[in-house]
Enzyme design. Structure first.
Site, PDB file in Angstrom:
ATOM      1  N   ILE A 158      37.431  44.017  36.339  1.00  0.00           N
ATOM      2  CA  ILE A 158      37.036  42.650  36.684  1.00  0.00           C
ATOM      3  C   ILE A 158      35.517  42.571  36.863  1.00  0.00           C
ATOM      4  O   ILE A 158      34.863  41.663  36.330  1.00  0.00           O
ATOM      5  CB  ILE A 158      37.767  42.191  37.971  1.00  0.00           C
ATOM      6  CG1 ILE A 158      39.267  42.055  37.687  1.00  0.00           C
ATOM      7  CG2 ILE A 158      37.183  40.876  38.500  1.00  0.00           C
ATOM      8  CD1 ILE A 158      40.125  41.808  38.928  1.00  0.00           C
ATOM      9  N   ASP A 177      28.969  50.542  42.762  1.00  0.00           N
ATOM     10  CA  ASP A 177      30.319  51.101  42.770  1.00  0.00           C
ATOM     11  C   ASP A 177      30.269  52.398  43.572  1.00  0.00           C
ATOM     12  O   ASP A 177      29.184  52.955  43.771  1.00  0.00           O
ATOM     13  CB  ASP A 177      30.837  51.353  41.335  1.00  0.00           C
ATOM     14  CG  ASP A 177      32.366  51.368  41.281  1.00  0.00           C
ATOM     15  OD1 ASP A 177      32.978  52.275  41.893  1.00  0.00           O
ATOM     16  OD2 ASP A 177      32.943  50.465  40.662  1.00  0.00           O
ATOM     17  N   ALA A 238      38.198  39.504  45.361  1.00  0.00           N
ATOM     18  CA  ALA A 238      38.885  40.801  45.394  1.00  0.00           C
ATOM     19  C   ALA A 238      40.015  40.797  46.422  1.00  0.00           C
ATOM     20  O   ALA A 238      41.167  40.512  46.086  1.00  0.00           O
ATOM     21  CB  ALA A 238      37.865  41.899  45.654  1.00  0.00           C
ATOM     22  N   ARG A 239      39.681  41.105  47.669  1.00  0.00           N
ATOM     23  CA  ARG A 239      40.671  41.108  48.749  1.00  0.00           C
ATOM     24  C   ARG A 239      39.996  40.646  50.038  1.00  0.00           C
ATOM     25  O   ARG A 239      38.855  41.047  50.331  1.00  0.00           O
ATOM     26  CB  ARG A 239      41.227  42.521  48.980  1.00  0.00           C
ATOM     27  CG  ARG A 239      42.293  42.956  48.002  1.00  0.00           C
ATOM     28  CD  ARG A 239      43.613  42.226  48.220  1.00  0.00           C
ATOM     29  NE  ARG A 239      44.665  42.694  47.333  1.00  0.00           N
ATOM     30  CZ  ARG A 239      44.898  42.248  46.099  1.00  0.00           C
ATOM     31  NH1 ARG A 239      44.144  41.303  45.588  1.00  0.00           N
ATOM     32  NH2 ARG A 239      45.896  42.729  45.385  1.00  0.00           N
ATOM     33  N   ASP A 263      38.415  33.234  47.139  1.00  0.00           N
ATOM     34  CA  ASP A 263      39.768  33.115  46.584  1.00  0.00           C
ATOM     35  C   ASP A 263      40.769  33.849  47.465  1.00  0.00           C
ATOM     36  O   ASP A 263      41.967  33.654  47.350  1.00  0.00           O
ATOM     37  CB  ASP A 263      39.808  33.677  45.157  1.00  0.00           C
ATOM     38  CG  ASP A 263      41.149  33.404  44.471  1.00  0.00           C
ATOM     39  OD1 ASP A 263      41.612  32.250  44.540  1.00  0.00           O
ATOM     40  OD2 ASP A 263      41.730  34.342  43.899  1.00  0.00           O
ATOM     41  N   GLU A 268      46.364  35.309  54.747  1.00  0.00           N
ATOM     42  CA  GLU A 268      46.745  34.324  53.726  1.00  0.00           C
ATOM     43  C   GLU A 268      48.162  33.836  53.996  1.00  0.00           C
ATOM     44  O   GLU A 268      49.027  34.665  54.313  1.00  0.00           O
ATOM     45  CB  GLU A 268      46.656  34.953  52.329  1.00  0.00           C
ATOM     46  CG  GLU A 268      45.231  35.342  51.968  1.00  0.00           C
ATOM     47  CD  GLU A 268      45.113  36.077  50.626  1.00  0.00           C
ATOM     48  OE1 GLU A 268      46.143  36.227  49.936  1.00  0.00           O
ATOM     49  OE2 GLU A 268      43.995  36.497  50.292  1.00  0.00           O
ATOM     50  N   HIS A 287      44.203  32.622  46.306  1.00  0.00           N
ATOM     51  CA  HIS A 287      44.491  33.961  45.773  1.00  0.00           C
ATOM     52  C   HIS A 287      45.155  33.809  44.392  1.00  0.00           C
ATOM     53  O   HIS A 287      46.250  34.319  44.158  1.00  0.00           O
ATOM     54  CB  HIS A 287      45.382  34.748  46.731  1.00  0.00           C
ATOM     55  CG  HIS A 287      45.431  36.226  46.404  1.00  0.00           C
ATOM     56  ND1 HIS A 287      45.631  37.179  47.364  1.00  0.00           N
ATOM     57  CD2 HIS A 287      45.293  36.893  45.224  1.00  0.00           C
ATOM     58  CE1 HIS A 287      45.638  38.379  46.789  1.00  0.00           C
ATOM     59  NE2 HIS A 287      45.437  38.220  45.483  1.00  0.00           N
ATOM     60  N   GLY A 289      43.440  34.271  41.242  1.00  0.00           N
ATOM     61  CA  GLY A 289      42.555  34.734  40.183  1.00  0.00           C
ATOM     62  C   GLY A 289      43.273  35.059  38.881  1.00  0.00           C
ATOM     63  O   GLY A 289      42.732  34.871  37.792  1.00  0.00           O
TER      64      GLY A 289
HETATM   65  N1  LIG Z   1      41.834  37.104  43.290  1.00  0.00           N
HETATM   66  C1  LIG Z   1      42.879  37.570  42.625  1.00  0.00           C
HETATM   67  O1  LIG Z   1      43.836  36.867  42.363  1.00  0.00           O
HETATM   68  C2  LIG Z   1      42.871  38.991  42.136  1.00  0.00           C
HETATM   69  C3  LIG Z   1      43.545  39.275  40.939  1.00  0.00           C
HETATM   70  C4  LIG Z   1      43.523  40.587  40.475  1.00  0.00           C
HETATM   71  C5  LIG Z   1      42.866  41.573  41.184  1.00  0.00           C
HETATM   72  N2  LIG Z   1      42.223  41.267  42.348  1.00  0.00           N
HETATM   73  C6  LIG Z   1      41.535  42.317  43.113  1.00  0.00           C
HETATM   74  O2  LIG Z   1      40.465  42.814  42.318  1.00  0.00           O
HETATM   75  C7  LIG Z   1      40.390  44.238  42.521  1.00  0.00           C
HETATM   76  C8  LIG Z   1      39.613  44.885  41.400  1.00  0.00           C
HETATM   77  O3  LIG Z   1      40.353  44.813  40.194  1.00  0.00           O
HETATM   78  P1  LIG Z   1      39.920  45.659  38.911  1.00  0.00           P
HETATM   79  O4  LIG Z   1      40.912  45.392  37.854  1.00  0.00           O
HETATM   80  O5  LIG Z   1      38.483  45.448  38.602  1.00  0.00           O
HETATM   81  O6  LIG Z   1      40.146  47.121  39.495  1.00  0.00           O
HETATM   82  P2  LIG Z   1      39.454  48.484  39.013  1.00  0.00           P
HETATM   83  O7  LIG Z   1      40.262  49.550  39.660  1.00  0.00           O
HETATM   84  O8  LIG Z   1      39.278  48.472  37.543  1.00  0.00           O
HETATM   85  O9  LIG Z   1      37.999  48.442  39.670  1.00  0.00           O
HETATM   86  C9  LIG Z   1      37.734  48.472  41.030  1.00  0.00           C
HETATM   87  C10 LIG Z   1      36.387  49.153  41.200  1.00  0.00           C
HETATM   88  O10 LIG Z   1      35.949  48.971  42.562  1.00  0.00           O
HETATM   89  C11 LIG Z   1      35.293  50.185  42.906  1.00  0.00           C
HETATM   90  N3  LIG Z   1      35.106  50.276  44.361  1.00  0.00           N
HETATM   91  C12 LIG Z   1      35.967  50.705  45.321  1.00  0.00           C
HETATM   92  N4  LIG Z   1      35.378  50.657  46.521  1.00  0.00           N
HETATM   93  C13 LIG Z   1      34.129  50.172  46.337  1.00  0.00           C
HETATM   94  C14 LIG Z   1      33.032  49.904  47.184  1.00  0.00           C
HETATM   95  N5  LIG Z   1      33.112  50.113  48.511  1.00  0.00           N
HETATM   96  N6  LIG Z   1      31.882  49.446  46.644  1.00  0.00           N
HETATM   97  C15 LIG Z   1      31.789  49.237  45.312  1.00  0.00           C
HETATM   98  N7  LIG Z   1      32.790  49.481  44.441  1.00  0.00           N
HETATM   99  C16 LIG Z   1      33.939  49.949  44.955  1.00  0.00           C
HETATM  100  C17 LIG Z   1      36.180  51.264  42.305  1.00  0.00           C
HETATM  101  O11 LIG Z   1      35.507  52.515  42.243  1.00  0.00           O
HETATM  102  C18 LIG Z   1      36.456  50.665  40.941  1.00  0.00           C
HETATM  103  O12 LIG Z   1      35.488  51.032  39.977  1.00  0.00           O
HETATM  104  C19 LIG Z   1      41.862  44.629  42.609  1.00  0.00           C
HETATM  105  O13 LIG Z   1      42.041  45.879  43.262  1.00  0.00           O
HETATM  106  C20 LIG Z   1      42.458  43.497  43.405  1.00  0.00           C
HETATM  107  O14 LIG Z   1      42.402  43.783  44.783  1.00  0.00           O
HETATM  108  C21 LIG Z   1      42.210  39.991  42.837  1.00  0.00           C
END
Ligand SMILES: NC(=O)c1ccc[n+]([C@@H]2O[C@H](COP(=O)([O-])OP(=O)(O)OC[C@H]3O[C@@H](n4cnc5c(N)ncnc54)[C@H](O)[C@@H]3O)[C@@H](O)[C@H]2O)c1
Length: 325
Positions: A158, A177, A238-239, A263, A268, A287, A289
């Site tokens: 993302i 990251d 993200a979360r 989001d 929630e 939430h 996304g």
């Molecule tokens: N809003 C929504 O509806 C929605 C939808 C899908 C996913 N998400 C959230 O988005 C997150 C990311 O998704 P993704 O597909 O990119 O996952 P991904 O696993 O491809 O990437 C997550 C990245 O975050 C990095 N990371 C972890 N801790 C960190 C920190 N403290 N500082 C910087 N980087 C850090 C990881 O090393 C990884 O590279 C998911 O885990 C989920 O929680 C939200």
């Protein structure tokens, strides 16, 4: 018949598309009524033992819930979507309960939503809409994006799609990251990796796109907000628990954070009495996304395929999917 419990709302709504296929393989879909966003621990602990496999969303999949499931019939779990912070992965591993998620299914969609927040906040689109509906013709002075600095925290699937969009809007794109990301991958989306403190200290716009871990819970606390440029735009797709909401509220009150697009939230749905609701420089989501018809269909299909494989239909394909426990 084997029983496949489906608690994820996105699949529940479209389960009819898969019903005949599942039944032809001796699998009965079980779709309990979902009132809110997810089932709690007691509900999951009551249902999981009766299921051979489950496709779950944000439901409570903590250790005792998984243990209850395995004491019954449960032999496999699919976490619909990417985030697995609701799954006690060490317990699942100890129990030998296979858990799969569906990464990479909606990087574009979540990145689009993040940029929806950025564009709205930069140009006050949500406020203009409200004014026009109220019969007024209020004009707002917005902020130009080109030439500003975007900081993306989390450079996974993302995060990198967010970088790509930022570069296309003429932003200077930096990101952080916890692991080194291949510079060639970042160059392809117009970004460079820098330390977290540098990224949040230089950015005019910060977008949170990392997965939630024990280490980054409340990563964005009072100290982090104090390091940012005054008036920064802050977006979290993200979360919720990655952000200490009380610290964000204080930063919005003081003007340290100029605007926020959220989001996701610590709790929630967002509680009715949350002070966040009082800021008109905030834009909220539910939430959602990943919520496009195309992304949901794509993820439903793969979730059903994984569940069928766990129940013995095309089991040789399991190796190609992402096992998280
Ligand atoms: N809003 C929504 O509806 C929605 C939808 C899908 C996913 N998400 C959230 O988005 C997150 C990311 O998704 P993704 O597909 O990119 O996952 P991904 O696993 O491809 O990437 C997550 C990245 O975050 C990095 N990371 C972890 N801790 C960190 C920190 N403290 N500082 C910087 N980087 C850090 C990881 O090393 C990884 O590279 C998911 O885990 C989920 O929680 C939200």
């Amino acid at each position: 018949m084997k029983k496949l419990l489906v608690t994820c709302g996105h699949l529940q709504r479209h389960i009819g598309r898969y019903d005949a296929e599942l039944r032809s393989h001796g699998i009965e879909p079980w779709v309990p009524t979902l009132a809110g966003q997810q089932f709690d621990a007691a509900e999951m602990a009551a249902m999981l033992p009766e299921a051979d496999a489950a496709i779950a969303g944000d439901d409570d999949l903590s250790g005792p819930v998984l243990e209850a499931g395995v004491r019954g019939r449960l032999r496999g779990l699919v976490r619909w979507g990417i985030g697995t912070d609701n799954v006690d992965k060490p317990v699942a591993t100890r129990l030998g309960l296979p858990v799969f998620n569906t990464p990479g299914m909606f990087s574009n969609e979540v990145a689009d939503l993040a940029f929806g927040h950025v564009l709205n906040l930069a140009r006050h689109i949500h406020k203009m809409d409200r004014e026009v509906r109220a019969g007024r013709w209020t004009r707002y002075e917005g902020t130009s994006l080109a030439g500003k600095t975007l900081g993306v925290v989390g450079l996974g699937g993302i995060g990198r799609e967010i970088c790509r969009r930022g570069a296309a809007f003429g932003l200077r794109v930096t990101g952080s990251d916890v692991v080194p990301i291949d510079p060639a991958l970042l160059a392809a989306v117009g970004a460079v990796q820098q330390p977290f403190e540098t990224v949040i200290g230089q950015a005019d716009i910060i977008i949170v796109a990392c997965n939630l871990t024990a280490e980054n819970t409340h990563l964005f606390n009072a100290e982090a907000f104090a390091r940012m440029r005054r008036g920064v735009m802050f977006v979290n797709v993200a979360r919720g628990p990655i952000v200490a909401e009380t610290a964000l509220i204080a930063a919005l009150q003081s003007g340290q954070v100029g605007s926020a697009g959220l989001d996701v939230f610590e709790v929630e749905p967002l509680p009715a009495d949350s002070p966040l609701r009082g800021f008109d420089n905030c834009l909220f989501g539910t939430h959602s996304g990943s919520s496009t018809g195309e992304a949901i269909e794509r993820t439903n299909r793969i979730s059903v395929d994984i569940a069928m494989a766990m129940l013995g239909i095309g089991a040789d394909r399991l190796a190609g999917w992402n096992r998280v426990a």
